[in-house]
Design an enzyme around this catalytic site. Structure first.
Site, PDB file in Angstrom:
ATOM      1  CB  ILE A 151     -22.767  60.967  -8.059  1.00  0.00           C
ATOM      2  CG1 ILE A 151     -21.571  60.376  -7.008  1.00  0.00           C
ATOM      3  CG2 ILE A 151     -23.287  60.076  -8.325  1.00  0.00           C
ATOM      4  CD1 ILE A 151     -22.304  60.648  -5.918  1.00  0.00           C
ATOM      5  CG  ASP A 170     -25.113  71.304 -10.379  1.00  0.00           C
ATOM      6  OD1 ASP A 170     -25.330  72.766  -9.937  1.00  0.00           O
ATOM      7  OD2 ASP A 170     -24.715  70.099 -10.210  1.00  0.00           O
ATOM      8  CB  THR A 202     -29.107  67.366  -5.681  1.00  0.00           C
ATOM      9  OG1 THR A 202     -28.764  68.388  -4.787  1.00  0.00           O
ATOM     10  CG2 THR A 202     -30.490  66.878  -5.807  1.00  0.00           C
ATOM     11  CB  CYS A 229     -29.522  56.111  -6.862  1.00  0.00           C
ATOM     12  SG  CYS A 229     -29.457  54.976  -7.855  1.00  0.00           S
ATOM     13  CB  ALA A 230     -29.473  61.681  -4.821  1.00  0.00           C
ATOM     14  NE  ARG A 231     -28.339  61.829   1.876  1.00  0.00           N
ATOM     15  CZ  ARG A 231     -27.454  60.379   1.406  1.00  0.00           C
ATOM     16  NH1 ARG A 231     -27.870  59.761   0.396  1.00  0.00           N
ATOM     17  NH2 ARG A 231     -26.724  60.286   1.932  1.00  0.00           N
ATOM     18  CD  GLU A 260     -32.827  55.630   3.029  1.00  0.00           C
ATOM     19  OE1 GLU A 260     -32.289  55.428   3.268  1.00  0.00           O
ATOM     20  OE2 GLU A 260     -33.278  55.855   1.157  1.00  0.00           O
ATOM     21  CG  HIS A 278     -29.760  54.272   1.246  1.00  0.00           C
ATOM     22  ND1 HIS A 278     -30.164  54.832   1.952  1.00  0.00           N
ATOM     23  CD2 HIS A 278     -28.387  54.366   0.404  1.00  0.00           C
ATOM     24  CE1 HIS A 278     -28.807  55.887   1.812  1.00  0.00           C
ATOM     25  NE2 HIS A 278     -28.671  56.262   0.947  1.00  0.00           N
ATOM     26  CG  LEU A 279     -28.950  47.978  -2.610  1.00  0.00           C
ATOM     27  CD1 LEU A 279     -29.091  46.670  -3.250  1.00  0.00           C
ATOM     28  CD2 LEU A 279     -27.835  46.919  -1.149  1.00  0.00           C
ATOM     29  N   GLY A 280     -26.598  52.262  -3.203  1.00  0.00           N
ATOM     30  CA  GLY A 280     -26.003  53.002  -3.522  1.00  0.00           C
ATOM     31  C   GLY A 280     -24.379  52.932  -3.896  1.00  0.00           C
TER      32      GLY A 280
END
Length: 528
Positions: A151, A170, A202, A229-231, A260, A278-280
């Protein structure tokens, strides 16, 4: 026929894929944990999204479960360590919603730069506050990626198209890959100091949890804007709230939260904050893609043995499986032989491949060796949990690949380290693809590794084979095949015998064999 349960809402085409591939499928969604525990023992496969929580209690009740498929990337709802010890493959679909999630991150970055949600709300209230919403351009700004995997690399490509400069932190990003992406690899501190926008891509692990904590946020450039938008859990939410309120962080756009569903959160209402639920991965295209992919992957595994996008075992495509199958059968047999002969003496194991075997993916071969070796310690071992059992026992596992071709066109050697030194067994494949043992502890033999067998070490002297045959015959033990090899070239040294027999030898018979003059070691072997 394998039986699969789809326990979360999923595109109906997923069930069709299971059926088309020879699987029976039930779609039962919205179950409580207690209800799932009651029925999970009936299924070979479990397909989930994020709603179903696959806990140790569920896995304990899943007595027939072979594979869990997550339609999506995140597997926070699956207890992977427990699944692994139970021998259950865990798969996800890391590419099905990559574009959708990356596009959402870019959309959130635009929303932050131009304060779009706030401007929309103000305009619809009839205020027309044109001078209040002064934005910033993305062009020429520096975007810092925390995570440049699937991503993250798509976000980088889109950002470069917007004429942004992209830097990335990274640990797994190689210099060559960075050049290929057109981005600059930097340390985390460098990224924090230089980035105008920071976006996270990540997984949530012990190493990444709270990667943007108070200390990290303090190192960022004043006026930085942050997108996640990951976690949830990657950002310390309390520290972010403080940084927003102080003005050090100009804005934050969050699609994920530590808890969540986030119906309440201390961040809500903070100036400069944009939130989505959480619309990713929430596009119609992504929902279809991940559902179809997880169904294809799970059916492939249950019906053909193919392993794709597994998180706890080596991948093995359906195309690779037929070619690797005889090698894995050989590897399992060699591991089983070494485990039965050496038992608790094993301290480490080296798996060597040469000839044709060296051209193959070695990971499945290693997993097969360990699944055979670990049978000496557990009756419920397979290629999934064997590496974890080996790790728990502190075994040092090494892989060695030789380009050379020796006496055999293909060879797999398993060398086991013990207190008494290194002992090895080796095998090859004959022309018909049938596995064959060719060496055992330095003795050249030729033997199949099937059914019940006897392994005997004896002094190489006249009359021994006759005495052994008489002893077994009196016990009504029929010999199928007989394989003999000398450890020493000269007569009078040690010899090794491998006998295939029609049924397992009981302890009294083994005792009688041990009493034959010249016998040094006797082991009953079984290759199920």
């Amino acid at each position: 026929m394998p039986k699969v349960l789809i326990s979360d809402k999923m595109n109906p085409k997923a069930a069709d894929i299971f059926r088309d591939n020879g699987c029976e499928v039930d779609v039962i969604t919205g179950q409580t944990p207690e209800e799932l525990k009651e029925i999970i023992g009936n299924y070979d496969g479990l397909a989930v999204r994020s709603a179903t929580k696959v806990t140790p209690e569920i896995l304990e009740a899943a007595t027939n479960l072979k594979v869990i498929g997550r339609a999506g990337i995140g597997v926070d709802n699956i207890d992977i360590p427990t699944a692994s010890t139970k021998g259950v493959v865990v798969m996800n679909t890391p590419f099905g919603n990559s574009i959708t999630t990356a596009e959402h991150a870019i959309a959130m970055m635009f929303a932050l730069a131009r304060q779009l949600p706030q401007a929309d709300a103000s305009t619809q209230e009839g205020k027309w506050e044109k001078s209040k919403f002064m934005g910033v351009e993305l062009t020429s700004k520096t975007l810092g990626l925390i995570g440049a995997g699937n991503i993250g690399s798509i976000v980088a490509e889109r950002a470069l198209g917007l004429k942004m400069k992209v830097i990335a932190y990274d640990p797994f990003l190689t210099p060559e890959r960075a050049v290929e992406l057109g981005i600059e690899k930097v340390t985390l501190d460098e990224l924090l100091e230089r980035a105008d926008f920071i976006t996270l891509h990540t997984p949530l692990t012990d190493q990444t949890r709270g990667i943007l904590n108070a200390e990290a946020l303090a190192k960022t450039k004043k006026g930085v804007r942050i997108i996640n938008c990951a976690r949830g859990g990657l950002i310390d939410e309390a520290a972010l709230k403080e940084a927003l309120e102080s003005g050090h962080v100009a804005g934050a756009a969050l699609d994920v939260f530590a808890e969540e569903p986030a119906k309440e959160n201390p961040l809500f209402g903070t100036e400069g904050l944009i939130c989505t639920p959480h619309l990713g991965a929430s596009t119609s295209e992504a929902q279809v893609n991940v559902a179809l992919q997880v169904a294809e992957q799970m059916a492939d595994y249950l019906v053909k043995g193919g392993v794709t996008n597994a998180l706890n075992m080596p991948s093995l495509s359906a195309e690779q499986a037929p070619k690797l199958k005889p090698y894995m059968e050989l590897a399992t047999g060699l591991g089983t032989l070494a485990g039965q002969l050496l038992g608790d003496k094993v301290q480490g194991v080296s798996i060597e491949v040469e000839g044709a075997a060296a051209e193959l993916d070695q990971k499945p071969i290693t997993a097969a060796v360990l699944s055979g070796l670990m049978r000496a310690y557990s009756s419920t071992v397979n290629m999934v949990n064997a590496p974890f059992l080996a790790k728990d026992r502190g075994l040092d596992v090494r892989e060695v690949r030789h380009d050379r071709e020796g006496d055999y066109h293909t060879l797999v050697r398993v060398s086991v380290t013990t207190d008494e030194g290194v002992k090895s067994v080796a095998g090859t494949l004959f022309g018909n693809g049938r596995p064959r043992l060719v060496e055992i502890f330095g003795v050249t033999v030729e033997a199949d590794l099937t059914g019940d067998m006897l392994y005997i070490v004896n002094r190489d002297e006249p009359g021994f084979i006759g005495r052994l045959g008489t002893t077994l015959g009196e016990a009504n033990v029929n010999i199928g095949t007989f394989h003999l090899g000398r450890r020493d070239a000269a007569p009078g040294g040690d010899a090794a015998l491998l006998l295939s027999i029609d049924n397992r030898v009981e302890e009294p018979v083994l005792w009688n064999v041990c009493q034959i003059p010249g016998v040094k070691e006797v082991k009953a072997l079984s290759f199920g």
